[in-house]
Scaffold this motif. Structure first.
Motif, PDB file in Angstrom:
ATOM      1  N   ARG A  11      35.835  24.297 -32.912  1.00  8.76           N
ATOM      2  CA  ARG A  11      34.665  23.495 -32.906  1.00  8.76           C
ATOM      3  C   ARG A  11      33.551  24.751 -33.493  1.00  8.76           C
ATOM      4  NH1 ARG A  11      33.304  18.884 -30.518  1.00  8.76           N
ATOM      5  NH2 ARG A  11      34.791  17.745 -29.264  1.00  8.76           N
ATOM      6  N   ALA A  12      33.506  25.793 -33.021  1.00  4.38           N
ATOM      7  CA  ALA A  12      32.640  27.043 -33.460  1.00  4.38           C
ATOM      8  C   ALA A  12      33.065  27.342 -34.841  1.00  4.38           C
ATOM      9  CB  ALA A  12      32.676  28.008 -32.404  1.00  4.38           C
ATOM     10  N   ARG A  13      34.419  27.457 -35.278  1.00  5.64           N
ATOM     11  CA  ARG A  13      34.902  27.920 -36.538  1.00  5.64           C
ATOM     12  C   ARG A  13      34.455  26.825 -37.527  1.00  5.64           C
ATOM     13  NH1 ARG A  13      39.634  29.248 -35.145  1.00  5.64           N
ATOM     14  NH2 ARG A  13      39.239  31.599 -35.392  1.00  5.64           N
ATOM     15  N   ALA A  14      34.630  25.442 -37.262  1.00  8.60           N
ATOM     16  CA  ALA A  14      33.969  24.439 -38.374  1.00  8.60           C
ATOM     17  C   ALA A  14      32.502  24.724 -38.554  1.00  8.60           C
ATOM     18  CB  ALA A  14      34.767  23.120 -37.903  1.00  8.60           C
ATOM     19  N   ALA A  15      31.880  25.093 -37.236  1.00 13.15           N
ATOM     20  CA  ALA A  15      30.493  24.934 -37.606  1.00 13.15           C
ATOM     21  C   ALA A  15      30.056  26.048 -38.352  1.00 13.15           C
ATOM     22  CB  ALA A  15      29.700  24.915 -36.268  1.00 13.15           C
ATOM     23  N   ARG A  16      30.693  27.275 -38.172  1.00 14.14           N
ATOM     24  CA  ARG A  16      30.483  28.584 -39.188  1.00 14.14           C
ATOM     25  C   ARG A  16      30.638  28.109 -40.558  1.00 14.14           C
ATOM     26  NH1 ARG A  16      33.335  31.278 -35.016  1.00 14.14           N
ATOM     27  NH2 ARG A  16      35.027  31.581 -36.282  1.00 14.14           N
TER      28      ARG A  16
END
Length: 632
Positions: free
Chosen positions: A323-328
């Motif tokens: 999720r954090a990677r997709a948000a970045r």
């Protein structure tokens, strides 16, 4: 007993054990508690989410020998210990018949089922038929079952499991209770996998379990099948297998999402060489272009969902790290850019299915992502055009007499549509109604040639002879048919003692007629005449248009357009007699695009804009028509 795969070993035996189908289990338990048992059920949904499993649990609950409300069975859940529950769980119950409808789909098999359904159950309360993959039963077989399903014996219950409920006839669906199953959520699959790993004494990293849950794609059975395979290939540490994220990716042939994050960072930075180098490393490592495109589609989808709903949105069925990677990645692009990138990669993935050189097409698709980043948004393009037009308008604004002439002509022209509109060229200060300044004659002599005043009418002038000269850049086809011929009308007489003014230039006449036609809503007529060759003679005006049939020309230059042309000629003091002729063939949109724009017109303002010229150069395009959306 031999080894049993995880999907069978951990198949739920109670309603409470079924993950992700609370809406179904709750309804069925209430129906069992209230003794509201239907004679037909349809369970539909994704593969591997519990349709057949729930059908077996319902069969156990219906034929369970323990009464509901007793100490051994306080709820409608089956007791699981009586003979009926054990036999149904093992699949050898006499009165619970499971039929694979994919192979027993014909009318003969259904007739046998119908005949057997008339007899009472051997031992249990109900005779239950579970039809798996019911959508594959033929229409004739369904018709044979129709009457029995509508009014079955009191002891018969039908349960149909299917992944394609739309293929079941409506006559069958209307006689059954239909339960639509949901895809199992990521968190539910992850919880189940973690519990099974503990039961099987398997060491598993959270990243590994997350990859297995994501690979299940909403199917619990798929996730358990991949987990079974992963345990078999896992290294043994301290006497037990250990699952790691790297091992799961290698098993599935997947690429870490960190790789796609770096690829999209290169796309956002416009680094084509870096993007191709990273792709070359992936392909040389043995990853197929089709698999890379599929994974990139999924990653772009997650990035788009993170852009829309944030990092914690329910639209993302992935682990916290992902999720954090997709948000970045979502921060690198706008919503429109992510949507466009997803569409490009989806199209690339489709192309790879029937292309021989898959690597080349994947490289081309990724380069398209970088090229698409260079496109200007439509809003920015329009606002830039409006700003540039305003600067030019302030630098080339006309004098007071020119403005007066424009206002006079606008007042004389027929009223245009009053619908409000917004134009990107609103600040250009130029339109069809702003021709080059030129004095108007009182009455030209019939036997004198008109003078073409190039100083008063900047731009290319037209020949004054009746036919186009040899080698002219204008249309040189043979013109034979006369489409429109006006009656000769007398020109207004000059006032006594007035000095005759200079003859109107060809460009002034052309501008006035074009502006009047556009202002009156005859845009097609204005475009057609604008693409023609104009010849202003002493006694008449001749317009040779690109080849068009008589009927089409008559529809375009109708009576209303002829009246406007005549009024403008009379107002300018030019000869009111005019000819509009055409040759053989058909008119093309390209001839409109190649026609020289009228000086001071909206076409000239649009075509001279640097952004439009740059767009034509980049896309090798041509401008077919320009529509003025300003309020008239």
């Amino acid at each position: 007993m031999g080894y049993q795969v995880l999907a069978r070993k951990y198949r739920p035996q109670r309603f409470a054990d079924v993950a992700g189908q609370e809406h179904v289990t709750r309804t069925l338990m209430n129906a069992l508690a209230q003794n509201r048992i239907a004679h037909g059920y349809i369970f539909s949904g994704h593969r591997g989410i519990g349709k057949t499993t729930i059908a077996r649990i319902v069969a156990q609950a219906l034929n369970c020998r323990t009464e509901i409300g007793t100490e051994a069975r306080p709820t409608p859940e089956p007791c699981g210990v009586c003979d009926s529950c054990i036999e149904i769980r093992q699949g050898n119950a006499v009165d619970v018949i499971e039929i694979d409808a994919a192979t027993n789909r014909g009318i003969d098999e259904i007739r046998e089922l119908r005949d057997a359904a008339r007899y009472a159950p051997s031992r249990d309360r109900y005779k239950i038929y579970i039809l798996d993959e019911a959508h594959q039963i033929t229409d004739a077989a369904f018709n044979a079952l129709l009457k029995t399903l509508e009014e079955p014996p009191a002891h018969v219950i039908f349960m149909m499991a299917t992944t394609e409920p739309e293929n079941i006839p409506q006559t069958i669906r209307s006689r059954c209770q239909h339960f639509s199953f949901h895809a199992v959520k990521f968190d539910d699959i992850l919880t189940q996998l973690r519990m099974i790993a503990e039961q099987e004494q398997v060491g598993a990293e959270d990243a590994a379990l997350a990859l297995l849950a994501e690979a299940g794609d909403g199917s619990m059975r798929d996730a358990l099948s991949i987990m079974d395979q992963a345990i078999a290939s896992a290294p043994i540490e301290n006497g037990r297998p250990v699952l790691s994220g790297a091992q799961i990716r290698e098993l599935m042939g997947a690429v870490p999402n960190a790789v796609f994050e770096r690829l999209l960072e290169a796309v956002a930075a416009g680094q084509s060489a870096d993007l191709m180098e990273q792709l070359n490393v992936l392909v040389n490592a043995g990853h197929s272009p089709s698999s890379l495109a599929r994974q990139m589609v999924r990653y772009l989808r997650n990035a788009l969902m993170a852009k829309l709903g944030g990092e914690q949105t329910e639209l993302l069925q992935i682990s916290g790290d992902e999720r954090a990677r997709a948000a970045r990645t979502a921060l690198l692009f706008t919503e429109e850019e992510l949507t466009r990138n997803l569409q490009i990669v989806l199209r690339t993935f489709d192309d790879l299915n029937y292309r021989q050189e898959q690597r080349f097409h994947l490289e081309l698709g990724l380069l398209k992502l970088i090229h698409a980043q260079r496109l200007l948004p439509l809003e920015e393009l329009l606002s830039g055009a409006a700003g540039g037009g305003g600067a030019r308008a302030s630098a080339t604004s006309g004098s007071a007499p020119r403005a007066t002439a424009a206002s006079t002509r606008t007042a004389a022209a027929p009223a245009a549509s009053s619908a409000p509109s917004i134009s990107p060229f609103a600040s250009t200060g130029t339109n069809w109604g702003s021709p080059p300044a030129a004095p108007l004659p009182a009455n030209p002599k019939a036997d004198s040639a008109l003078r073409i005043d190039s100083a008063a009418a900047p731009g290319p002038t037209m020949p004054r002879t009746a036919s186009a000269p040899a080698g002219s850049a204008e249309l040189s086809a043979s013109y034979g048919s006369v489409a429109t011929l006006t009656e000769d009308e007398p020109a207004p007489a000059a006032a006594a003692g007035a000095q005759p003014l200079a003859a109107p230039s060809l460009e002034s006449v052309r501008h006035a007629i074009g502006s009047a036609l556009v202002n009156a809503g005859h845009v097609s007529a204005a475009q057609l005449l604008g693409a023609g060759t104009w010849t202003l003679e002493a006694t008449s005006l001749r317009i040779e248009v690109p080849g068009m049939g008589k009927k089409m020309l008559a529809l375009t230059i109708n009576a209303a357009a002829e009246k406007i042309i005549r009024q403008e000629l009379q107002r300018l003091g030019a000869p009111t007699r005019f000819l509009i002729v055409s040759g053989e063939g058909a008119v093309s949109a390209k001839s409109f695009a190649e026609a020289p724009p009228l000086a001071g017109s909206i076409q000239e303002a649009a075509l001279s804009d640097p952004l439009v010229q740059r767009a034509k150069e980049i896309f090798k395009a041509e401008v077919r028509s320009v529509v003025d959306l300003r309020q008239k």
